[in-house]
Design an enzyme around this catalytic site. Sequence first.
Site, short mmCIF file in Angstrom:
data_model
loop_
_atom_site.label_atom_id
_atom_site.label_comp_id
_atom_site.label_asym_id
_atom_site.label_seq_id
_atom_site.Cartn_x
_atom_site.Cartn_y
_atom_site.Cartn_z
N GLU A 46 0.86 -1.19 0.00
CA GLU A 46 0.00 0.00 0.00
C GLU A 46 0.90 1.24 0.00
O GLU A 46 1.98 1.22 0.60
CB GLU A 46 -0.86 -0.02 1.28
CG GLU A 46 -1.64 1.23 1.58
CD GLU A 46 -2.27 1.24 2.98
OE1 GLU A 46 -1.60 0.79 3.94
OE2 GLU A 46 -3.42 1.70 3.11
N ASN A 106 -6.91 6.32 -1.51
CA ASN A 106 -5.83 5.37 -1.22
C ASN A 106 -6.10 4.23 -2.18
O ASN A 106 -7.05 3.46 -1.97
CB ASN A 106 -5.94 4.93 0.26
CG ASN A 106 -4.75 4.09 0.69
OD1 ASN A 106 -4.06 3.51 -0.16
ND2 ASN A 106 -4.55 3.98 1.99
N LYS A 123 -9.60 2.37 -1.64
CA LYS A 123 -9.79 1.83 -0.29
C LYS A 123 -11.13 2.25 0.33
O LYS A 123 -11.48 3.43 0.34
CB LYS A 123 -8.65 2.31 0.61
CG LYS A 123 -8.58 1.61 1.97
CD LYS A 123 -7.29 2.03 2.67
CE LYS A 123 -7.13 1.35 4.02
NZ LYS A 123 -5.82 1.74 4.65
N GLU A 142 -5.83 8.92 7.64
CA GLU A 142 -6.43 8.43 6.39
C GLU A 142 -7.82 9.02 6.17
O GLU A 142 -8.22 9.24 5.02
CB GLU A 142 -6.47 6.90 6.37
CG GLU A 142 -5.06 6.30 6.33
CD GLU A 142 -5.08 4.83 6.00
OE1 GLU A 142 -4.59 4.05 6.82
OE2 GLU A 142 -5.57 4.46 4.92
N CYS A 168 -4.92 -2.93 3.14
CA CYS A 168 -4.61 -2.76 4.55
C CYS A 168 -5.75 -3.01 5.53
O CYS A 168 -6.11 -4.16 5.77
CB CYS A 168 -3.99 -1.38 4.76
SG CYS A 168 -3.03 -1.33 6.26
N ASN A 193 0.31 -0.92 5.45
CA ASN A 193 1.25 -0.16 6.27
C ASN A 193 0.63 -0.16 7.67
O ASN A 193 -0.35 0.56 7.90
CB ASN A 193 1.35 1.30 5.80
CG ASN A 193 2.13 1.50 4.51
OD1 ASN A 193 3.04 2.31 4.45
ND2 ASN A 193 1.78 0.79 3.45
N1 ING Z 1 -3.16 0.64 8.81
C1 ING Z 1 -3.61 -0.13 9.93
C2 ING Z 1 -4.25 -1.45 9.54
O1 ING Z 1 -5.45 -1.59 9.50
C3 ING Z 1 -4.93 -0.16 11.99
C4 ING Z 1 -4.46 0.68 10.84
C5 ING Z 1 -4.05 -1.02 12.68
C6 ING Z 1 -6.24 -0.10 12.35
C7 ING Z 1 -4.55 -1.83 13.72
C8 ING Z 1 -6.75 -0.88 13.39
C9 ING Z 1 -5.89 -1.74 14.08
O2 ING Z 1 -3.47 -2.38 9.35
C10 ING Z 1 -3.82 0.97 7.67
N2 ING Z 1 -3.12 1.71 6.78
O3 ING Z 1 -4.97 0.63 7.46
#
Ligand code: ING
Length: 300
Positions: A46, A106, A123, A142, A168, A193
């Site tokens: 991503e 995204n 996204k 985001e 993601c 990411n």
């Molecule tokens: N990053 C993270 C993901 O979903 C996240 C944000 C991490 C949200 C952990 C909730 C819990 O892997 C992106 N870019 O979506």
Amino acid sequence: HRKVGLAVAQMGPVNLADDRGSVVKRLIEMLREAHGRDADFVVFPELALTTFFPRYWMSMQEAEERYFEAAMPNSHVQPLFDEARHLGIGFYLGYAELTPDGQRFNASILVDKSGTIIGKYRKIHLPGHDDHKPDAPFQHLEKKYFDVGDETFGVWNVEGTKMGMCLCNDRRWPETWRVMALQSAEVVVLGYNTPSQNIHWPEPVHLRMHHHLIALQASAYQNCVWAAAAAKCGYEDGHHMIGGSVIVAPTGEIVAQASTEDDEVITFNADLALAETFRKNVFDFARHRRPEHYRIIVDR
Ligand code: ING
């Protein structure tokens, strides 16, 4: 047997000082390695061309100027398209899209082995927030920088393989996978990411990897698909993101996993017939699913 050589090209950090030219050189290096290992298709992360900029608060104008692509392909990524066509290998690439009418997504694309873009995804599940949190160690903006995707999850025919894609946070939501499985996806590819630190509560860091893996393993099994997920990871200007790029079989088993937080290629020669076996004998949607009892998922 229907074999397809899958490769995941995990990226190490992209720092603020790293320009797109240096990043594309790394992508081409991994494309060549994947080709050398008989891959037919390579998955890149991503937002692969820049640092994970949603961690920073800035004006929309600055974000657009520094981090978004107004055209795809463009002069920065053309060498990647050219090398892919030269090697006869397809790829998935995540990037920040600025449309001619000023929308921001995204986004990710599927490119076939002739270097033609055959699929585009924007996204849908945007995590994080849109307000400035000055007391947080970093932002996750985001919801500020991107619009919600304007089309549902799709499936495309890539050299005979039915391939779906997402990005993601999408991987954490069961609906993502089912919508693609109901369109007969055999392989789902995605980039991510994922910061290892949670800015909202002191979540133990080991859970980031745990949740990343169970989401992919359970979803691959429950939807009878191969899953190939590419991280951009490591310390980007001091901000850590998890690695753990994987290829998961329709059995839910991890068949290849990255072991570093750097540029690293993992590959597996996937037999699409394995997905068919589970679709026929366990998850025969037509025979076993009862949509009349699932309305709440859509109506709520
Ligand atoms: N990053 C993270 C993901 O979903 C996240 C944000 C991490 C949200 C952990 C909730 C819990 O892997 C992106 N870019 O979506």
